[in-house]
Scaffold this motif. Structure first.
Motif, PDB file in Angstrom:
ATOM      1  N   TRP A  60       0.847  -1.186   0.000  1.00  0.00           N
ATOM      2  CA  TRP A  60       0.000   0.000   0.000  1.00  0.00           C
ATOM      3  C   TRP A  60       0.884   1.238   0.000  1.00  0.00           C
ATOM      4  N   ASN A  63       3.186   1.295  -3.341  1.00  0.00           N
ATOM      5  CA  ASN A  63       2.439   1.643  -4.551  1.00  0.00           C
ATOM      6  C   ASN A  63       2.085   3.112  -4.594  1.00  0.00           C
ATOM      7  N   ARG A  64       1.838   3.724  -3.443  1.00  0.00           N
ATOM      8  CA  ARG A  64       1.573   5.170  -3.431  1.00  0.00           C
ATOM      9  C   ARG A  64       2.837   5.955  -3.773  1.00  0.00           C
ATOM     10  N   LEU A  67       3.132   5.794  -7.462  1.00  0.00           N
ATOM     11  CA  LEU A  67       2.227   6.731  -8.132  1.00  0.00           C
ATOM     12  C   LEU A  67       2.807   8.145  -8.146  1.00  0.00           C
ATOM     13  N   VAL A  68       3.380   8.559  -7.023  1.00  0.00           N
ATOM     14  CA  VAL A  68       3.993   9.894  -6.965  1.00  0.00           C
ATOM     15  C   VAL A  68       5.164   9.973  -7.939  1.00  0.00           C
ATOM     16  N   THR A 109      -1.425  -0.361  -8.121  1.00  0.00           N
ATOM     17  CA  THR A 109      -2.075   0.202  -6.943  1.00  0.00           C
ATOM     18  C   THR A 109      -3.536  -0.192  -6.829  1.00  0.00           C
ATOM     19  N   TYR A 110      -4.261  -0.106  -7.940  1.00  0.00           N
ATOM     20  CA  TYR A 110      -5.709  -0.299  -7.864  1.00  0.00           C
ATOM     21  C   TYR A 110      -6.192  -1.601  -8.505  1.00  0.00           C
TER      22      TYR A 110
END
Length: 174
Positions: A60, A63-64, A67-68, A109-110
């Motif tokens: 979690w 993966n964030r 994304l950044v 991530t999703y």
């Protein structure tokens, strides 16, 4: 007593930002894939009942961060695309690769991480699961395919930024 101040706006070194972000992101991915996960697997943690929760927590956060990094790389590439001279600006291929990196990070991530975490949860305490579900193997294959795609796209993009930075330092293409 009039004081004249000169404020010069210097545009950020987006090539350096993109390169450092890619280096950080790709090296962190390699560390997770080649050090962290094999250590967890060989230590037997993956056989524990709470591994799905621990793995979900780890991924979690990671993966964030991905994304950044992907958003920063795409922003930098788009900025360079529209501000640099013709000889040194990123190509359409670079914009495509940066967009692909964002799509891969979004898929991790999703898409994959929630599916894998859900399959790994042990919901019946009286019936311990000894083998992972069959779908988990196909999700792992999808993970490794996307991870390979991410590494290849990142390396190609890093090479293009490096070449563009060298051309800028030499004063070619301005």
């Amino acid at each position: 007593m009039a004081m004249i101040s000169r404020v010069t706006v210097r545009k950020p070194a987006w090539q350096t930002v993109v390169m450092l972000t890619l280096l950080f992101w790709l090296s962190a991915s390699l560390i997770v894939d080649t050090v962290v996960m094999p250590v967890l697997y060989t230590s037997g943690m993956m056989a524990e009942s709470g591994f799905a929760i621990a793995g979900h927590s780890l991924f979690w956060v990671f993966n964030r961060v991905e994304l950044v990094c992907a958003a920063l790389v795409l922003t930098g590439i788009l900025n360079l695309r529209y501000t640099l001279g013709n000889g040194t600006r990123p190509t359409h291929q670079a914009v495509f690769l940066a967009s692909l990196l964002l799509v891969v990070a979004l898929a991790f991530t999703y898409g994959l991480a929630p599916q894998m975490s859900g399959l790994g949860l042990q919901l019946n305490l009286f019936n311990p699961v000894s083998e992972p579900p069959a779908l988990m193997n196909s999700l792992h294959a999808g993970y490794w395919l996307l991870e390979t795609l991410k590494l290849l796209a990142g390396i190609v993009l890093l090479k293009e930024c490096w070449n563009s930075l060298n051309l800028n330092l030499l004063g070619i293409g301005d």
